[in-house]
Design a protein around this motif. Structure first.
Motif, PDB file in Angstrom:
ATOM      1  N   PRO A  61      20.390 -32.926  27.564  1.00 48.43           N
ATOM      2  CA  PRO A  61      19.440 -32.026  26.578  1.00 48.43           C
ATOM      3  C   PRO A  61      17.962 -31.986  27.156  1.00 48.43           C
ATOM      4  CG  PRO A  61      19.992 -33.985  25.608  1.00 48.43           C
ATOM      5  CD  PRO A  61      20.978 -33.999  26.870  1.00 48.43           C
ATOM      6  N   PRO A  62      17.236 -30.813  26.847  1.00 48.27           N
ATOM      7  CA  PRO A  62      15.659 -30.938  27.383  1.00 48.27           C
ATOM      8  C   PRO A  62      15.127 -31.989  26.658  1.00 48.27           C
ATOM      9  CG  PRO A  62      16.199 -29.021  25.828  1.00 48.27           C
ATOM     10  CD  PRO A  62      17.484 -29.833  25.806  1.00 48.27           C
ATOM     11  N   ASN A  63      14.609 -33.014  27.395  1.00 48.19           N
ATOM     12  CA  ASN A  63      13.671 -34.032  26.728  1.00 48.19           C
ATOM     13  C   ASN A  63      12.642 -34.238  27.746  1.00 48.19           C
ATOM     14  OD1 ASN A  63      15.123 -34.705  24.450  1.00 48.19           O
ATOM     15  ND2 ASN A  63      16.916 -35.711  25.647  1.00 48.19           N
ATOM     16  N   LEU A  64      12.117 -33.443  28.462  1.00 49.18           N
ATOM     17  CA  LEU A  64      11.215 -33.535  29.474  1.00 49.18           C
ATOM     18  C   LEU A  64       9.738 -33.580  28.806  1.00 49.18           C
ATOM     19  CD1 LEU A  64      10.426 -33.456  32.674  1.00 49.18           C
ATOM     20  CD2 LEU A  64      10.062 -31.011  32.316  1.00 49.18           C
ATOM     21  N   THR A  65       8.868 -34.700  29.238  1.00 47.45           N
ATOM     22  CA  THR A  65       7.698 -34.971  28.566  1.00 47.45           C
ATOM     23  C   THR A  65       6.571 -34.229  29.106  1.00 47.45           C
ATOM     24  OG1 THR A  65       7.116 -37.144  29.569  1.00 47.45           O
ATOM     25  CG2 THR A  65       8.370 -37.317  27.731  1.00 47.45           C
ATOM     26  N   PRO A  66       5.391 -33.761  28.783  1.00 51.25           N
ATOM     27  CA  PRO A  66       4.319 -33.214  29.483  1.00 51.25           C
ATOM     28  C   PRO A  66       4.027 -34.248  30.733  1.00 51.25           C
ATOM     29  CG  PRO A  66       3.815 -33.116  27.251  1.00 51.25           C
ATOM     30  CD  PRO A  66       5.168 -33.900  27.470  1.00 51.25           C
ATOM     31  N   ALA A  67       3.894 -35.523  30.574  1.00 50.34           N
ATOM     32  CA  ALA A  67       3.545 -36.392  31.714  1.00 50.34           C
ATOM     33  C   ALA A  67       4.568 -36.331  32.804  1.00 50.34           C
ATOM     34  CB  ALA A  67       3.424 -37.977  31.086  1.00 50.34           C
ATOM     35  N   GLN A  68       5.752 -36.317  32.518  1.00 50.92           N
ATOM     36  CA  GLN A  68       6.823 -36.380  33.369  1.00 50.92           C
ATOM     37  C   GLN A  68       6.928 -34.946  34.252  1.00 50.92           C
ATOM     38  OE1 GLN A  68      10.253 -36.707  30.568  1.00 50.92           O
ATOM     39  NE2 GLN A  68      10.900 -38.665  31.580  1.00 50.92           N
ATOM     40  N   ASN A 106      17.455 -23.471  36.566  1.00 53.68           N
ATOM     41  CA  ASN A 106      18.537 -23.409  35.663  1.00 53.68           C
ATOM     42  C   ASN A 106      18.281 -23.660  34.178  1.00 53.68           C
ATOM     43  OD1 ASN A 106      21.118 -22.181  35.704  1.00 53.68           O
ATOM     44  ND2 ASN A 106      22.191 -23.964  35.895  1.00 53.68           N
ATOM     45  N   THR A 107      17.132 -24.119  33.923  1.00 53.46           N
ATOM     46  CA  THR A 107      16.707 -24.599  32.464  1.00 53.46           C
ATOM     47  C   THR A 107      16.443 -23.398  31.732  1.00 53.46           C
ATOM     48  OG1 THR A 107      14.335 -24.954  33.270  1.00 53.46           O
ATOM     49  CG2 THR A 107      16.049 -26.652  33.258  1.00 53.46           C
ATOM     50  N   SER A 108      16.519 -23.439  30.245  1.00 55.85           N
ATOM     51  CA  SER A 108      16.145 -22.409  29.308  1.00 55.85           C
ATOM     52  C   SER A 108      15.321 -22.762  28.465  1.00 55.85           C
ATOM     53  CB  SER A 108      17.541 -22.092  28.692  1.00 55.85           C
ATOM     54  OG  SER A 108      18.131 -23.446  28.107  1.00 55.85           O
ATOM     55  N   SER A 109      14.767 -24.099  28.193  1.00 54.92           N
ATOM     56  CA  SER A 109      13.815 -24.567  27.240  1.00 54.92           C
ATOM     57  C   SER A 109      12.550 -23.883  27.821  1.00 54.92           C
ATOM     58  CB  SER A 109      13.522 -25.873  27.298  1.00 54.92           C
ATOM     59  OG  SER A 109      12.537 -26.052  26.463  1.00 54.92           O
ATOM     60  N   LYS A 110      11.692 -23.118  26.584  1.00 55.63           N
ATOM     61  CA  LYS A 110      10.695 -22.562  26.885  1.00 55.63           C
ATOM     62  C   LYS A 110       9.387 -23.429  26.569  1.00 55.63           C
ATOM     63  CE  LYS A 110      12.449 -17.963  26.105  1.00 55.63           C
ATOM     64  NZ  LYS A 110      12.181 -16.442  25.693  1.00 55.63           N
ATOM     65  N   SER A 111       9.449 -24.440  26.430  1.00 55.17           N
ATOM     66  CA  SER A 111       8.442 -25.361  25.896  1.00 55.17           C
ATOM     67  C   SER A 111       7.459 -25.394  27.235  1.00 55.17           C
ATOM     68  CB  SER A 111       9.006 -26.897  25.723  1.00 55.17           C
ATOM     69  OG  SER A 111       9.547 -27.503  26.910  1.00 55.17           O
ATOM     70  N   ARG A 112       6.445 -25.928  27.078  1.00 54.81           N
ATOM     71  CA  ARG A 112       5.457 -25.943  28.140  1.00 54.81           C
ATOM     72  C   ARG A 112       5.826 -26.666  29.343  1.00 54.81           C
ATOM     73  NH1 ARG A 112      -0.133 -23.961  27.113  1.00 54.81           N
ATOM     74  NH2 ARG A 112      -1.573 -24.639  29.038  1.00 54.81           N
ATOM     75  N   PRO A 113       6.224 -27.910  29.055  1.00 56.31           N
ATOM     76  CA  PRO A 113       6.542 -28.810  30.051  1.00 56.31           C
ATOM     77  C   PRO A 113       7.454 -28.260  31.189  1.00 56.31           C
ATOM     78  CG  PRO A 113       6.497 -30.280  28.212  1.00 56.31           C
ATOM     79  CD  PRO A 113       6.217 -28.683  27.883  1.00 56.31           C
ATOM     80  N   PHE A 114       8.600 -27.584  30.386  1.00 54.78           N
ATOM     81  CA  PHE A 114       9.507 -26.760  31.219  1.00 54.78           C
ATOM     82  C   PHE A 114       9.222 -25.509  32.067  1.00 54.78           C
ATOM     83  CE2 PHE A 114      12.373 -29.462  28.873  1.00 54.78           C
ATOM     84  CZ  PHE A 114      13.620 -29.833  29.666  1.00 54.78           C
ATOM     85  N   GLU A 115       8.428 -24.747  31.318  1.00 54.72           N
ATOM     86  CA  GLU A 115       7.671 -23.474  31.871  1.00 54.72           C
ATOM     87  C   GLU A 115       7.002 -23.895  33.068  1.00 54.72           C
ATOM     88  OE1 GLU A 115       7.206 -19.899  33.025  1.00 54.72           O
ATOM     89  OE2 GLU A 115       8.559 -20.374  31.261  1.00 54.72           O
ATOM     90  N   TYR A 116       6.146 -25.057  33.147  1.00 56.00           N
ATOM     91  CA  TYR A 116       5.459 -25.396  34.114  1.00 56.00           C
ATOM     92  C   TYR A 116       6.076 -26.043  35.188  1.00 56.00           C
ATOM     93  CZ  TYR A 116       1.299 -28.144  36.455  1.00 56.00           C
ATOM     94  OH  TYR A 116       0.539 -28.611  37.337  1.00 56.00           O
ATOM     95  N   LEU A 117       7.191 -26.641  34.837  1.00 62.32           N
ATOM     96  CA  LEU A 117       8.128 -27.118  36.002  1.00 62.32           C
ATOM     97  C   LEU A 117       8.958 -25.776  36.660  1.00 62.32           C
ATOM     98  CD1 LEU A 117       9.808 -29.584  37.197  1.00 62.32           C
ATOM     99  CD2 LEU A 117      11.423 -29.293  35.302  1.00 62.32           C
ATOM    100  N   ARG A 118       9.401 -24.841  35.886  1.00 64.84           N
ATOM    101  CA  ARG A 118       9.917 -23.520  36.519  1.00 64.84           C
ATOM    102  C   ARG A 118       8.905 -22.832  37.629  1.00 64.84           C
ATOM    103  NH1 ARG A 118      12.723 -23.123  31.544  1.00 64.84           N
ATOM    104  NH2 ARG A 118      11.079 -22.103  30.751  1.00 64.84           N
TER     105      ARG A 118
END
Length: 285
Positions: A61-68, A106-118
């Motif tokens: 599940p999406p638990n990526l922090t901004p620092a990570q 392949n992630t779908s979370s729209k949170s900022r950390p995930f968007e930056y990662l994509r």
């Protein structure tokens, strides 16, 4: 300022790695031939891969922090450096390095950390396709890059959508890419459906740079006879009425592409609107 060589050495030390990632990613434009140094120095690429795979467990599940996210994106920025350098591009490709980035796409979370990662991951693939090279396109087509880009084109931020559409555009501009997409109706309509949905959403939230890449994709698809026939019935109406006239007013290149597209797919008549604000003027030499 620490030398590039020292910072690259620091990447192999877990205690010094985070700072080295930050400094190298910030100053990568200043360090000449950083890419060959990264690729050829002992243990460096392994350290970057370690950074990437270490966050796989927090993707779902999406638990990526901004620092990570920031830390792994610094590692990805260094991989982009390797992907864009002529001396290391094919080495990067032959090691199948892009595959390590696909879980991020392949992630779908729209949170900022995930968007930056994509977005940063797409930047690495974008660096590969920027240089026209059939070998690069062949490799990417042997992977899941098209479905992953289409996914981002549907759910990403405007910037991510733009980079993903640029990647699809560059794949289409290569003959083997165009053939690949147009070989089956399923592939063509998968791309066509996503492009059509993007056009619809752009009517509400215009973006001239995203529209530019979408129109270029359609124009390239129209070079294939079967795709051209299909576009006659599935090209969005909004591309030949006045919906985007203001969006394209300052962009003569995209206007020309759209004019060419409309002529190619056989749209011979467009509505005449007051003040000539529609695209009808573009169909006249």
């Amino acid at each position: 300022m620490a030398s590039a060589e020292q910072l690259v050495l620091d990447l192999s030390n877990p205690e010094l790695r985070e700072n080295a990632l930050l400094e190298l990613s910030k100053k990568r434009e200043l360090f000449q031939d950083l890419a060959p140094l990264l690729w050829n120095s002992f243990g460096t690429i392994a350290a970057l891969l370690q950074e990437i795979v270490s966050i796989y467990p927090v993707l779902s599940p999406p638990n990526l922090t901004p620092a990570q996210s920031n830390r792994v994106c610094n590692a990805l920025a260094l991989l982009q450096c390797v992907a864009s350098h002529p001396d290391t591009r094919m080495l990067f490709l032959n090691a199948h390095m892009p595959l390590y980035l696909y879980p991020f796409l392949n992630t779908s979370s729209k949170s900022r950390p995930f968007e930056y990662l994509r977005l940063t991951s797409l930047g690495v693939i974008g660096a590969l396709v920027k240089v026209d090279d059939t070998e690069v396109i062949s490799f990417l087509l042997s992977t899941e890059i098209i479905p992953l880009c289409l996914r981002t084109m549907e759910m990403g931020s405007e910037l991510s959508k733009t980079v993903a559409t640029f990647i699809v555009q560059k794949i289409l501009l290569d003959d083997i890419g165009l053939d690949y997409i147009c070989t089956t109706a399923e592939r063509f309509f998968a791309v066509g459906r996503v492009l059509g949905n993007m056009v619809l959403s752009l009517a509400e939230q215009p973006s001239s740079r995203l529209l530019k890449h979408i129109i270029r994709c359609y124009l390239r698809l129209s070079d294939n006879p079967r795709a051209r026939d299909a576009l006659r019935s599935c090209l969005p109406d909004m591309l030949w009425d006045a919906t985007f006239s203001s969006c394209l007013r300052e962009d003569p290149t995209t206007r020309k592409w759209l004019q060419q597209l409309l002529l190619t797919v056989g749209v011979n008549r467009v509505p005449t609107l007051q003040g000539g604000s529609g695209f009808e003027h573009m169909l006249v030499n």
